[in-house]
Each structure stands twice: as structure tokens, then as C-alpha cells.
Design a protein around this motif. Structure first.
Motif, PDB file in Angstrom:
ATOM      1  N   CYS A   1       0.098 -11.948  10.212  1.00  0.00           N
ATOM      2  CA  CYS A   1       1.529 -11.674  10.348  1.00  0.00           C
ATOM      3  C   CYS A   1       1.803 -10.850  11.607  1.00  0.00           C
ATOM      4  CB  CYS A   1       2.036 -10.923   9.116  1.00  0.00           C
ATOM      5  SG  CYS A   1       1.585 -11.711   7.545  1.00  0.00           S
ATOM      6  N   THR A   2       3.075 -10.838  12.008  1.00  0.00           N
ATOM      7  CA  THR A   2       3.456 -10.118  13.224  1.00  0.00           C
ATOM      8  C   THR A   2       4.451  -8.982  12.977  1.00  0.00           C
ATOM      9  OG1 THR A   2       5.312 -11.598  13.738  1.00  0.00           O
ATOM     10  CG2 THR A   2       3.135 -12.224  14.574  1.00  0.00           C
ATOM     11  N   ARG A   3       4.944  -8.852  11.733  1.00  0.00           N
ATOM     12  CA  ARG A   3       5.929  -7.819  11.454  1.00  0.00           C
ATOM     13  C   ARG A   3       5.639  -7.192  10.091  1.00  0.00           C
ATOM     14  NH1 ARG A   3      10.314  -8.519  14.917  1.00  0.00           N
ATOM     15  NH2 ARG A   3      11.762  -7.438  13.533  1.00  0.00           N
ATOM     16  N   ALA A   4       5.731  -5.868  10.030  1.00  0.00           N
ATOM     17  CA  ALA A   4       5.544  -5.134   8.777  1.00  0.00           C
ATOM     18  C   ALA A   4       6.758  -4.244   8.546  1.00  0.00           C
ATOM     19  CB  ALA A   4       4.275  -4.282   8.835  1.00  0.00           C
ATOM     20  N   GLN A   5       7.320  -4.328   7.323  1.00  0.00           N
ATOM     21  CA  GLN A   5       8.452  -3.488   6.951  1.00  0.00           C
ATOM     22  C   GLN A   5       7.927  -2.169   6.390  1.00  0.00           C
ATOM     23  OE1 GLN A   5      11.349  -4.613   7.915  1.00  0.00           O
ATOM     24  NE2 GLN A   5      10.375  -6.547   8.494  1.00  0.00           N
ATOM     25  N   LEU A   6       8.357  -1.070   6.994  1.00  0.00           N
ATOM     26  CA  LEU A   6       7.803   0.248   6.660  1.00  0.00           C
ATOM     27  C   LEU A   6       8.846   1.154   6.032  1.00  0.00           C
ATOM     28  CD1 LEU A   6       5.810   1.102   9.926  1.00  0.00           C
ATOM     29  CD2 LEU A   6       5.003  -0.129   7.897  1.00  0.00           C
ATOM     30  N   GLY A   7       8.409   1.914   5.034  1.00  0.00           N
ATOM     31  CA  GLY A   7       9.132   3.087   4.576  1.00  0.00           C
ATOM     32  C   GLY A   7       8.482   4.307   5.192  1.00  0.00           C
ATOM     33  N   LEU A   8       9.244   5.062   5.966  1.00  0.00           N
ATOM     34  CA  LEU A   8       8.687   6.179   6.727  1.00  0.00           C
ATOM     35  C   LEU A   8       8.782   7.468   5.918  1.00  0.00           C
ATOM     36  CD1 LEU A   8      10.364   5.374  10.170  1.00  0.00           C
ATOM     37  CD2 LEU A   8       8.095   4.695   9.363  1.00  0.00           C
ATOM     38  N   PRO A   9       7.703   8.249   5.885  1.00  0.00           N
ATOM     39  CA  PRO A   9       7.703   9.453   5.054  1.00  0.00           C
ATOM     40  C   PRO A   9       8.535  10.576   5.666  1.00  0.00           C
ATOM     41  CG  PRO A   9       5.657   9.299   6.293  1.00  0.00           C
ATOM     42  CD  PRO A   9       6.418   8.027   6.568  1.00  0.00           C
TER      43      PRO A   9
END
Length: 245
Positions: free
Chosen positions: A130-138
Motif C-alpha cells: 500500500c501507499t497510504r496509511a490513515q493515522l491517529g496521532l497521539p
């Protein structure tokens, strides 16, 4: 290339003067940096002399290069008091079964919520690149530039390069004027002074007055934040017009 191995599950072969064993398992440790280009590798075995025969059939392995990160969308946040979100962009991010890459932001684990723009990895069922990762930032990071790093899941657990995330300080208010007013008919203009009032791509900050959230009319004392993917300015004052009660 040929590499030395360690044999196991062996038993002696009777008859030869030299010590000879027949084995059912071989282990090999590949040097760091081997096969970084990725792809299919055919694996065979050559016995030592004088019985130096080579396998007629080979087993196939698939190697992948380490993930390569190119940036974040957006590449800035305000994480001192609240969590955020961003999209990590690059190549070689692996999903192996249900396992996703791990991502750290300033050394703290982020939440990888999902991967996008994925294609199946040939020769490895259940695996995608894959080329994109959805992140939740701490939340909780101090205002600074934070390094963001991804590591693919085992057994292909290579670690990426780092990309920067600019972590802004939250706004501070030092003064609001006028101190006393009557807004019965609305239209009162409030001016707030302080630090870290940001505009993003032309969108102005909001003023919180009691229970009301009012988008600013104007900002002043602004300087441009360089090196970001969106146009960002940091300002020291803003004005907003109160509606009628």
C-alpha cells in the motif's frame, strides 16, 4: 549468491570414513542489505564436496524493500493537548493478513487505522502493498518537529526512513478588548491578542466567546510558516463580530 547454512534434524550416514550426516532442515542468515530491490528469489541447496550435487527443484521466496515514506497530509498538527489525524504517504507499506505496519510519532506509537491504495503482493496470498496509511496521532507531544517512522509487520519487519511532522503550540490569549460592552443589537467587534493564531490555506481561526464559536473576521501580526504543504500563517491578533443576543 551462496550463503553458509546451519543444519538441523540430522542423522548419521553409515559407511563413509568421514563424518557424514543427512539433514532435513537448513537455516541461513542473509546479510543486512541483501535483496533490497525486492522480488521473487529461487532457493536451492548445494551439498559440500565431494558430494557437491545441487537441487534440481527450487523453493520460491518473495522479498520486499523497506517502506519508503515521502510525507504526511497534512504535515503539521497541534498535539500538545489533543490527538490529531493525518495520512502517511509512501511506498512499500505492507498489510499481512490482518497485521498492519506500526508507526511512531516522536517515538510514541500512533494508531494505524487502515491502509489505502493497495495492490496484492504476487506470490504471497493475503498480503498487499500500500501507499497510504490513515493515522491517529497521539496527544501530549511538545511543540517541535517530530520524526514519523513506519515498520512493516513481521516477518517483513523492515523500518522506513523518517518524515517530519511539525507540531504547533496551542494558541494563548493575553488580552481581549473591549473589556466592557453591550451587545443587545449585535455587531460588537472583539479583538483578541496573543500568540499562535494560525490561518490554514486561507481559513481563519475561530474565537470562542461564552458558548459561541465565531469565525474571525480578520487576523493581524502574521508571519508565514515555511516548508509546509499548505499555506500557513501564525498571527498575534484577530477580530470577530458578535451576533445579536
Amino acid at each position: 549468491e551462496e550463503y553458509p547454512t546451519t543444519a538441523s534434524d540430522c542423522e548419521p550416514v553409515p559407511g563413509p570414513v568421514a563424518t557424514v550426516q543427512t539433514c532435513r532442515s537448513l537455516a541461513v542468515t542473509l546479510p543486512s542489505g541483501s535483496f533490497l530491490e525486492g522480488g521473487r528469489i529461487d532457493v536451492g541447496v548445494r551439498n559440500p564436496a565431494p558430494a557437491a550435487c545441487t537441487t534440481q527443484d527450487t523453493a520460491a521466496l518473495v522479498t520486499v524493500p523497506p517502506p519508503r515514506l515521502t510525507g504526511l497530509e497534512p504535515d503539521f498538527a497541534c498535539l500538545e493537548t489533543a490527538p490529531g489525524s493525518a495520512t502517511l504517504v509512501g511506498t512499500g507499506l505492507l498489510r499481512i493478513g490482518e497485521a498492519l505496519p506500526t508507526v511512531t510519532v516522536g517515538g510514541v506509537d500512533a494508531v494505524v487505522e487502515g491502509l489505502d491504495d493497495c495492490t496484492d503482493l504476487a506470490g504471497v496470498p493475503g498480503t498487499a502493498v500500500c501507499t497510504r496509511a490513515q493515522l491517529g496521532l497521539p496527544a501530549g507531544a511538545d511543540a517541535m518537529t517530530l520524526d514519523v517512522v513506519a515498520t512493516n509487520p513481521a516477518p517483513a519487519a523492515c523500518t522506513s526512513n523518517s518524515v517530519p511532522l511539525r507540531n504547533f503550540a496551542p494558541p494563548t490569549v493575553t488580552e481581549a478588548t473591549p473589556v466592557l460592552f453591550c451587545n443587545g443589537d449585535g455587531g460588537t467587534t472583539i479583538t483578541v491578542s496573543g500568540t499562535n493564531f494560525y490561518t490554514v490555506a486561507g481559513q481563519l481561526p475561530s474565537m470562542i466567546v461564552g458558548d459561541s464559536v465565531i469565525v474571525a473576521d480578520t487576523v493581524d501580526g502574521c508571519t508565514t510558516e515555511e516548508g509546509l504543504t499548505l499555506a500557513v500563517e501564525r498571527c498575534t491578533s484577530l477580530t470577530a463580530t458578535l451576533p445579536a443576543d
